[in-house]
Scaffold this motif. Structure first.
Motif, PDB file in Angstrom:
ATOM      1  N   ALA A  49      -9.338  13.946 -22.994  1.00  0.00           N
ATOM      2  CA  ALA A  49      -9.918  12.427 -23.457  1.00  0.00           C
ATOM      3  C   ALA A  49      -8.728  11.824 -24.216  1.00  0.00           C
ATOM      4  O   ALA A  49      -8.549  10.462 -24.084  1.00  0.00           O
ATOM      5  CB  ALA A  49     -11.094  12.667 -24.596  1.00  0.00           C
ATOM      6  N   SER A  50      -8.010  12.649 -25.084  1.00  0.00           N
ATOM      7  CA  SER A  50      -6.843  12.229 -25.749  1.00  0.00           C
ATOM      8  C   SER A  50      -6.047  11.233 -24.843  1.00  0.00           C
ATOM      9  O   SER A  50      -5.367  10.393 -24.860  1.00  0.00           O
ATOM     10  CB  SER A  50      -6.270  13.008 -26.566  1.00  0.00           C
ATOM     11  OG  SER A  50      -4.929  12.610 -27.067  1.00  0.00           O
ATOM     12  N   ALA A  51      -5.566  12.214 -23.588  1.00  0.00           N
ATOM     13  CA  ALA A  51      -4.647  11.730 -22.444  1.00  0.00           C
ATOM     14  C   ALA A  51      -5.066  10.459 -21.978  1.00  0.00           C
ATOM     15  O   ALA A  51      -4.111   9.534 -21.666  1.00  0.00           O
ATOM     16  CB  ALA A  51      -4.553  13.017 -21.504  1.00  0.00           C
ATOM     17  N   LEU A  52      -6.515  10.283 -21.699  1.00  0.00           N
ATOM     18  CA  LEU A  52      -6.774   9.213 -21.122  1.00  0.00           C
ATOM     19  C   LEU A  52      -6.864   7.882 -21.874  1.00  0.00           C
ATOM     20  O   LEU A  52      -6.184   6.967 -21.643  1.00  0.00           O
ATOM     21  CB  LEU A  52      -8.214   9.375 -20.759  1.00  0.00           C
ATOM     22  CG  LEU A  52      -8.965   7.983 -19.889  1.00  0.00           C
ATOM     23  CD1 LEU A  52      -8.410   7.839 -18.883  1.00  0.00           C
ATOM     24  CD2 LEU A  52     -10.540   8.457 -19.913  1.00  0.00           C
ATOM     25  N   ALA A  53      -6.921   8.246 -23.249  1.00  0.00           N
ATOM     26  CA  ALA A  53      -6.620   7.165 -24.178  1.00  0.00           C
ATOM     27  C   ALA A  53      -5.439   6.659 -24.469  1.00  0.00           C
ATOM     28  O   ALA A  53      -5.075   5.476 -24.436  1.00  0.00           O
ATOM     29  CB  ALA A  53      -7.336   7.568 -25.639  1.00  0.00           C
ATOM     30  N   ILE A  54      -4.714   7.792 -24.459  1.00  0.00           N
ATOM     31  CA  ILE A  54      -2.939   7.350 -24.720  1.00  0.00           C
ATOM     32  C   ILE A  54      -2.573   6.539 -23.414  1.00  0.00           C
ATOM     33  O   ILE A  54      -1.793   5.485 -23.408  1.00  0.00           O
ATOM     34  CB  ILE A  54      -2.277   8.317 -24.728  1.00  0.00           C
ATOM     35  CG1 ILE A  54      -2.502   9.063 -26.092  1.00  0.00           C
ATOM     36  CG2 ILE A  54      -0.701   8.242 -24.570  1.00  0.00           C
ATOM     37  CD1 ILE A  54      -1.858  10.603 -26.328  1.00  0.00           C
ATOM     38  N   HIS A  55      -3.066   6.858 -22.069  1.00  0.00           N
ATOM     39  CA  HIS A  55      -2.512   6.149 -20.721  1.00  0.00           C
ATOM     40  C   HIS A  55      -3.252   4.801 -20.675  1.00  0.00           C
ATOM     41  O   HIS A  55      -2.574   3.977 -20.168  1.00  0.00           O
ATOM     42  CB  HIS A  55      -2.800   6.979 -19.769  1.00  0.00           C
ATOM     43  CG  HIS A  55      -1.735   8.106 -19.692  1.00  0.00           C
ATOM     44  ND1 HIS A  55      -1.956   9.346 -20.157  1.00  0.00           N
ATOM     45  CD2 HIS A  55      -0.479   8.193 -18.878  1.00  0.00           C
ATOM     46  CE1 HIS A  55      -0.815  10.262 -20.132  1.00  0.00           C
ATOM     47  NE2 HIS A  55      -0.076   9.422 -19.359  1.00  0.00           N
ATOM     48  N   VAL A  56      -4.341   4.814 -21.154  1.00  0.00           N
ATOM     49  CA  VAL A  56      -5.203   3.511 -20.946  1.00  0.00           C
ATOM     50  C   VAL A  56      -4.309   2.413 -22.015  1.00  0.00           C
ATOM     51  O   VAL A  56      -4.134   1.263 -21.799  1.00  0.00           O
ATOM     52  CB  VAL A  56      -6.440   3.519 -21.392  1.00  0.00           C
ATOM     53  CG1 VAL A  56      -7.161   2.115 -21.740  1.00  0.00           C
ATOM     54  CG2 VAL A  56      -7.338   4.126 -20.470  1.00  0.00           C
ATOM     55  N   GLY A  57      -3.892   3.035 -23.206  1.00  0.00           N
ATOM     56  CA  GLY A  57      -3.208   2.001 -24.395  1.00  0.00           C
ATOM     57  C   GLY A  57      -1.928   1.795 -23.563  1.00  0.00           C
ATOM     58  O   GLY A  57      -1.283   0.723 -24.017  1.00  0.00           O
ATOM     59  N   ALA A  58      -1.146   2.627 -22.929  1.00  0.00           N
ATOM     60  CA  ALA A  58       0.243   2.246 -22.225  1.00  0.00           C
ATOM     61  C   ALA A  58      -0.020   1.487 -21.281  1.00  0.00           C
ATOM     62  O   ALA A  58       0.789   0.493 -21.055  1.00  0.00           O
ATOM     63  CB  ALA A  58       0.762   3.624 -21.594  1.00  0.00           C
ATOM     64  N   ALA A  59      -1.219   1.444 -20.338  1.00  0.00           N
ATOM     65  CA  ALA A  59      -1.453   0.429 -19.304  1.00  0.00           C
ATOM     66  C   ALA A  59      -1.570  -0.923 -19.854  1.00  0.00           C
ATOM     67  O   ALA A  59      -1.252  -1.789 -19.271  1.00  0.00           O
ATOM     68  CB  ALA A  59      -2.661   0.970 -18.456  1.00  0.00           C
ATOM     69  N   ALA A  60      -2.275  -1.190 -20.991  1.00  0.00           N
ATOM     70  CA  ALA A  60      -2.406  -2.224 -21.453  1.00  0.00           C
ATOM     71  C   ALA A  60      -1.686  -2.893 -22.477  1.00  0.00           C
ATOM     72  O   ALA A  60      -1.679  -4.069 -22.801  1.00  0.00           O
ATOM     73  CB  ALA A  60      -3.809  -2.141 -22.320  1.00  0.00           C
ATOM     74  N   SER A  61      -0.301  -2.271 -22.564  1.00  0.00           N
ATOM     75  CA  SER A  61       0.504  -2.726 -23.691  1.00  0.00           C
ATOM     76  C   SER A  61       1.337  -3.991 -23.254  1.00  0.00           C
ATOM     77  O   SER A  61       1.601  -4.604 -24.039  1.00  0.00           O
ATOM     78  CB  SER A  61       1.707  -1.501 -23.586  1.00  0.00           C
ATOM     79  OG  SER A  61       2.387  -1.311 -22.356  1.00  0.00           O
TER      80      SER A  61
END
Length: 384
Positions: A49-61
């Motif tokens: 879940a943490s990995a998903l949140a981090i990568h969603v944050g990266a994708a929306a940067s």
């Protein structure tokens, strides 16, 4: 490392900005790598879940940099309570946030980059390495950070350089355009006006035979028409407008315009329409003939596109009070046709160059397009 806070508005043209798909693509690749190399490890569900949140944050940067950085940092905070062996290397995706902020030259790029780099360091080096970072892991992290930020800085520098080159080329084109307008006005337009005046003077001379007088008068009118057309186009050139490029060539006149109308009428007949065409014009300048010919072609395209098969239509050109009128009528479909669908915008742009107008109306199931174009005869050099 810190960078000066950029202005709110970046003047770099949009075509040189990073694509909106850049960050999502990098985030997806990062997540795919983690899934490929760590799916066989005993990873805690909260770590995924943490990995998903981090990568969603990266994708929306690229679109929401502040909110995306906050989400990515929250993802790092989620995995800190977990045992290092049960976490992933997702924290390296925060470098996408840092690189995006620098490359896009957004506001607060420096603090966003600094905070996300720190979050990546905590999650990837300190926590993932059991809080006892080794020199190789530290060196690897520094190398990845320098590569990410270096690529971002190089992109921004290249984009700014291209922007400056584009602005310089635009200024150069503007200078050439204005210089061309001045040269044409001072040479060609003046020469045409002088030629018209000399032709009028010669036509009014004593003892000139009538056939010669008529031919000189036609020459004078052609020169005056051309001078008026050229000055009109030069005013548009100075104002930065688009110029017309008549495909009828410099010999376009009322006869070639009439031939174009007949050609388009036959084209409509070939598509099964009942066509009535009528052309009653006197002397028409080359620019006006070319413009009206393009209008007739555009109208014919619209009629073919929208008129019901087998319906009646008409193409009419006539002159009245030094104004050329084009009236085009066709049966309209059941569904009302919009301005864009009829290509009226293109017709208006062509006519506006020579102070013409265009309007459409709908009545009794018929679509009527009416265009006007001043002949320019009132601006001719007067007879002496």
């Amino acid at each position: 490392m810190a960078w000066p806070d950029p202005p709110r508005t970046d003047t770099t043209p949009d075509r040189w900005h990073l694509s909106r798909l850049t960050e999502p693509t990098l985030a997806l690749l990062s997540l795919a790598v983690i899934l490929s190399f760590q799916q066989d490890y005993d990873i805690a569900p909260l770590a995924w879940a943490s990995a998903l949140a981090i990568h969603v944050g990266a994708a929306a940067s690229g679109r929401w940099p502040l909110a995306a950085a906050a989400l990515a940092l929250a993802g790092v905070a989620m995995e800190l309570p977990l045992h290092p062996d049960a976490t992933t290397t997702s924290s390296m995706a925060l470098l996408i946030n840092a690189a995006s902020a620098v490359a896009r030259n957004i506001r607060h790029a420096a603090p966003i980059a600094a905070v996300t780099i720190a979050g990546s360091f905590v999650g990837l080096v300190l926590h993932f390495d059991h809080f006892s970072p080794t020199f190789p892991s530290f060196l690897s992290f520094v190398s990845m950070t320098l590569v990410a930020l270096g690529a971002a800085v190089l992109w921004r520098v290249a984009a700014r350089r291209l922007s400056r080159q584009h602005e310089e080329s635009q200024r150069h084109v503007e200078e050439l355009r204005l210089e061309l307008a001045r040269e044409l006005h001072d040479t060609v337009a003046q020469s045409l006006s002088h030629a018209a005046m000399r032709a009028w003077m010669a036509a009014e001379g004593p003892g000139v035979p009538d056939p010669t007088r008529e031919e000189l008068a036609r020459i004078a009118e052609d020169c005056a028409f051309s001078a008026a057309d050229l000055r009109q186009m030069l005013s548009t050139l100075r104002a930065g407008g688009s110029s017309i490029t008549p495909d009828l060539g410099p010999l376009a006149d009322a006869d070639t315009l009439a031939a174009t109308v007949e050609e388009q009428a036959q084209r409509l007949r070939d598509h099964g329409l009942a066509v009535t065409n009528d052309v009653r014009l006197g002397v028409v300048s080359a620019a006006r003939s070319a413009t009206l010919a393009k209008v007739v072609r555009e109208v014919a395209n619209n009629i073919i596109k929208h008129a019901p098969p087998g319906s009646e239509c008409s193409l009419t050109l006539h002159e009245e009070d030094a104004v050329l009128h084009g009236v085009f009528v066709n049966r309209a479909p059941d569904k009302r046709v919009g301005r864009v669908g009829l290509g009226l915008v293109g017709i208006e742009e062509r006519l506006r160059l020579l102070n013409g107008t265009a309007e459409v109306s709908m009545a009794d199931g018929l679509w009527r397009t009416h265009v006007t174009l001043p002949t320019g005869q009132r601006h001719l050099v007067p007879r002496l």
